[in-house]
Design an enzyme around this catalytic site. Structure first.
Site, PDB file in Angstrom:
ATOM      1  N   SER A 141       0.861  -1.196   0.000  1.00  0.00           N
ATOM      2  CA  SER A 141       0.000   0.000   0.000  1.00  0.00           C
ATOM      3  C   SER A 141       0.893   1.240   0.000  1.00  0.00           C
ATOM      4  O   SER A 141       2.020   1.191   0.510  1.00  0.00           O
ATOM      5  CB  SER A 141      -0.865  -0.007   1.261  1.00  0.00           C
ATOM      6  OG  SER A 141      -1.471   1.243   1.439  1.00  0.00           O
ATOM      7  N   TYR A 154      -1.459  -1.165  10.530  1.00  0.00           N
ATOM      8  CA  TYR A 154      -1.601  -1.319   9.075  1.00  0.00           C
ATOM      9  C   TYR A 154      -0.338  -0.824   8.359  1.00  0.00           C
ATOM     10  O   TYR A 154       0.231  -1.530   7.530  1.00  0.00           O
ATOM     11  CB  TYR A 154      -2.833  -0.563   8.583  1.00  0.00           C
ATOM     12  CG  TYR A 154      -3.124  -0.780   7.117  1.00  0.00           C
ATOM     13  CD1 TYR A 154      -3.734  -1.951   6.674  1.00  0.00           C
ATOM     14  CD2 TYR A 154      -2.781   0.176   6.165  1.00  0.00           C
ATOM     15  CE1 TYR A 154      -3.999  -2.165   5.327  1.00  0.00           C
ATOM     16  CE2 TYR A 154      -3.045  -0.024   4.810  1.00  0.00           C
ATOM     17  CZ  TYR A 154      -3.657  -1.198   4.394  1.00  0.00           C
ATOM     18  OH  TYR A 154      -3.904  -1.422   3.059  1.00  0.00           O
TER      19      TYR A 154
HETATM   20  N1  LIG Z   1      -8.778  -0.766  -1.144  1.00  0.00           N
HETATM   21  C1  LIG Z   1      -7.742   0.052  -1.009  1.00  0.00           C
HETATM   22  O1  LIG Z   1      -7.881   1.284  -1.060  1.00  0.00           O
HETATM   23  C2  LIG Z   1      -6.361  -0.516  -0.806  1.00  0.00           C
HETATM   24  C3  LIG Z   1      -5.270   0.376  -0.873  1.00  0.00           C
HETATM   25  C4  LIG Z   1      -3.992  -0.106  -0.708  1.00  0.00           C
HETATM   26  C5  LIG Z   1      -3.788  -1.461  -0.485  1.00  0.00           C
HETATM   27  N2  LIG Z   1      -4.847  -2.313  -0.411  1.00  0.00           N
HETATM   28  C6  LIG Z   1      -4.579  -3.724  -0.164  1.00  0.00           C
HETATM   29  O2  LIG Z   1      -5.180  -4.489  -1.180  1.00  0.00           O
HETATM   30  C7  LIG Z   1      -5.470  -5.796  -0.685  1.00  0.00           C
HETATM   31  C8  LIG Z   1      -6.899  -6.159  -1.039  1.00  0.00           C
HETATM   32  O3  LIG Z   1      -7.767  -5.273  -0.353  1.00  0.00           O
HETATM   33  P1  LIG Z   1      -9.238  -4.890  -0.863  1.00  0.00           P
HETATM   34  O4  LIG Z   1      -9.330  -3.417  -0.842  1.00  0.00           O
HETATM   35  O5  LIG Z   1      -9.559  -5.637  -2.092  1.00  0.00           O
HETATM   36  O6  LIG Z   1     -10.096  -5.409   0.388  1.00  0.00           O
HETATM   37  P2  LIG Z   1     -11.327  -6.408   0.494  1.00  0.00           P
HETATM   38  O7  LIG Z   1     -12.320  -6.150  -0.562  1.00  0.00           O
HETATM   39  O8  LIG Z   1     -11.748  -6.344   1.921  1.00  0.00           O
HETATM   40  O9  LIG Z   1     -10.659  -7.823   0.193  1.00  0.00           O
HETATM   41  C9  LIG Z   1      -9.766  -8.405   1.080  1.00  0.00           C
HETATM   42  C10 LIG Z   1      -9.539  -9.842   0.628  1.00  0.00           C
HETATM   43  O10 LIG Z   1      -8.595 -10.460   1.523  1.00  0.00           O
HETATM   44  C11 LIG Z   1      -9.152 -11.669   2.003  1.00  0.00           C
HETATM   45  N3  LIG Z   1      -8.692 -11.952   3.347  1.00  0.00           N
HETATM   46  C12 LIG Z   1      -8.723 -11.154   4.428  1.00  0.00           C
HETATM   47  N4  LIG Z   1      -8.252 -11.804   5.502  1.00  0.00           N
HETATM   48  C13 LIG Z   1      -7.905 -13.051   5.067  1.00  0.00           C
HETATM   49  C14 LIG Z   1      -7.383 -14.185   5.712  1.00  0.00           C
HETATM   50  N5  LIG Z   1      -7.088 -14.198   7.016  1.00  0.00           N
HETATM   51  N6  LIG Z   1      -7.152 -15.295   4.969  1.00  0.00           N
HETATM   52  C15 LIG Z   1      -7.462 -15.311   3.651  1.00  0.00           C
HETATM   53  N7  LIG Z   1      -7.959 -14.261   2.984  1.00  0.00           N
HETATM   54  C16 LIG Z   1      -8.198 -13.148   3.701  1.00  0.00           C
HETATM   55  C17 LIG Z   1     -10.669 -11.459   1.967  1.00  0.00           C
HETATM   56  O11 LIG Z   1     -11.315 -12.706   1.829  1.00  0.00           O
HETATM   57  P3  LIG Z   1     -12.123 -13.473   2.969  1.00  0.00           P
HETATM   58  O12 LIG Z   1     -12.704 -12.459   3.902  1.00  0.00           O
HETATM   59  O13 LIG Z   1     -13.134 -14.248   2.209  1.00  0.00           O
HETATM   60  O14 LIG Z   1     -11.101 -14.353   3.625  1.00  0.00           O
HETATM   61  C18 LIG Z   1     -10.821 -10.662   0.683  1.00  0.00           C
HETATM   62  O15 LIG Z   1     -10.868 -11.527  -0.420  1.00  0.00           O
HETATM   63  C19 LIG Z   1      -5.176  -5.742   0.814  1.00  0.00           C
HETATM   64  O16 LIG Z   1      -3.908  -6.301   1.069  1.00  0.00           O
HETATM   65  C20 LIG Z   1      -5.179  -4.264   1.122  1.00  0.00           C
HETATM   66  O17 LIG Z   1      -4.403  -3.945   2.254  1.00  0.00           O
HETATM   67  C21 LIG Z   1      -6.130  -1.873  -0.566  1.00  0.00           C
END
Ligand SMILES: NC(=O)c1ccc[n+]([C@@H]2O[C@H](COP(=O)([O-])OP(=O)(O)OC[C@H]3O[C@@H](n4cnc5c(N)ncnc54)[C@H](OP(=O)(O)O)[C@@H]3O)[C@@H](O)[C@H]2O)c1
Length: 262
Positions: A141, A154
Site C-alpha cells: 500500500s 496497518y
Molecule cells: N482498497 C484500497 O484502497 C487498498 C489500498 C492499498 C492497499 N490495499 C490492499 O489491497 C489488498 C486487497 O484489499 P481490498 O481493498 O480488495 O479489500 P477487500 O475487498 O476487503 O478484500 C480483502 C480480501 O482479503 C481476504 N482476506 C482477508 N483476511 C484473510 C485471511 N485471514 N485469509 C485469507 N484471505 C483473507 C478477503 O477474503 P475473505 O474475507 O473471504 O477471507 C478478501 O478476499 C489488501 O492487502 C489491502 O491492504 C487496498
C-alpha cells in the site's frame, strides 16, 4: 510477458482487488487459483470465470494459518499445475480507531497482512527456484511509506511487506524469479466503503488492469495512482503536526493526538 496459460495464484480473491485481479488474469488467458476464507464467494467467482471459458479453481484457507494455507496451495497445484505467478493480495484494513494500540487487533492484522504474505511466498518460492522461473507479487500500500496516525499496525504491516520483498528481490536477483511490490492508493472496495477521507479513488477493475500491466512489464515496485503517490512521498517530509492535522481533517478527529490517550 504473455499470461496465456500461465498459472496465477491469487490470495484474497473473494472480494475487491483480488476478485478484480482474477477476472483480469482470466481475460489475459491465464489459469487462476483462488484463495480466501469465504467459500461461497470463491465458488461463485470460479463459476463465473468458467462460464466465460476461463480455467479456475479455488481452495478455502486463512492466510494467517501457515499449514492450512500451504495445503490449499498444494491442492491448487495438483489441480492447475505449478504456480507461475503468485499475487499475495489478502489483507485486512486498519480500523482507524483511536484505540490503535489494541494489541489483539494489531497482532491479528500483522498475521494476515505480513505473515500471510510471507507464508504465501514460502509455499511457492522453493519450486520456482528449482525451475529458475516465476514471479512473486505482494499487494502492499502507499500507506507503507508513512506511519499514519490511526493506522499504526496497518502501516507497519505494509512497510514490513515492502522490506521483505525488497530483501528477497536483491538476494534472488539472479535466480530467475522476479519480485514486484505493488503499492496502491485508494481503491473502491468493501475494505474502503466506509472510508470518507479518500482522494484520487480508482475502481477495483481499473486498479487490477494497471496491476496486471505492471506485473507483465516486470516492474520491481509499482506505486499508483500518480497523484496519491506524490502526496504520500511528500508527506514523508512534512512536520508531524501537519500530517496529524491533515489526517484529522480527512478521517474525522482520529489522528495522532488521539493515539495512546485512552
Ligand atoms: N482498497 C484500497 O484502497 C487498498 C489500498 C492499498 C492497499 N490495499 C490492499 O489491497 C489488498 C486487497 O484489499 P481490498 O481493498 O480488495 O479489500 P477487500 O475487498 O476487503 O478484500 C480483502 C480480501 O482479503 C481476504 N482476506 C482477508 N483476511 C484473510 C485471511 N485471514 N485469509 C485469507 N484471505 C483473507 C478477503 O477474503 P475473505 O474475507 O473471504 O477471507 C478478501 O478476499 C489488501 O492487502 C489491502 O491492504 C487496498
Amino acid at each position: 510477458m504473455d499470461w496465456k496459460n500461465k498459472n496465477v495464484l491469487i490470495t484474497g480473491a473473494s472480494s475487491g482487488i483480488g476478485q478484480a485481479l482474477a477476472k483480469e488474469a482470466v481475460k489475459q488467458g491465464a489459469k487462476v487459483g483462488l484463495i480466501a476464507r469465504r467459500e461461497d464467494l470463491l465458488k461463485n467467482l470460479v463459476a463465473e470465470l468458467q462460464a466465460k471459458g476461463g480455467t479456475a479453481g479455488y481452495q478455502r484457507a486463512d492466510v494467517a494459518d501457515r499449514a492450512s494455507l500451504t495445503n490449499a496451495i498444494f491442492a491448487l497445484e495438483q489441480q492447475l499445475g505449478p504456480v507461475d505467478i503468485l499475487i499475495a493480495n489478502a489483507g485486512v484494513g486498519s480500523t482507524n480507531t483511536p484505540d490503535n494500540l489494541k494489541l489483539d487487533e494489531a497482532e491479528a492484522l500483522i498475521k494476515v497482512n505480513l505473515l500471510g504474505v510471507i507464508y504465501s511466498i514460502g509455499a511457492v518460492l522453493p519450486k520456482m527456484l528449482e525451475r529458475k522461473s516465476g514471479q512473486i507479487a505482494a499487494v502492499s500500500s502507499l500507506a507503507s511509506y508513512k506511519g499514519l496516525p490511526g493506522a499504526a499496525a496497518y502501516c507497519a504491516s505494509k512497510a514490513g511487506v515492502n522490506a521483505y520483498m525488497e530483501s528477497l528481490r536483491i538476494q534472488l536477483r539472479r535466480s530467475g524469479v522476479r519480485f514486484t511490490t505493488i503499492c496502491p492508493g485508494f481503491i473502491k472496495t468493501p475494505m474502503t466503503e466506509t472510508n470518507k477521507g479518500m482522494m484520487f479513488v480508482l475502481e477495483a477493475d481499473e486498479a487490477a488492469r494497471r496491476m496486471v500491466a505492471a506485473l507483465q512489464s516486470r516492474r520491481k515496485i509499482y506505486n499508483f495512482p500518480w497523484a496519491t503517490t506524490r502526496l504520500t512521498k511528500l508527506a514523508r517530509f512534512l512536520p508531524d503536526w501537519m500530517v496529524a492535522q491533515t489526517v484529522d481533517e480527512h478521517v474525522g478527529g482520529q489522528g495522532a493526538e488521539t493515539v495512546g490517550k485512552r
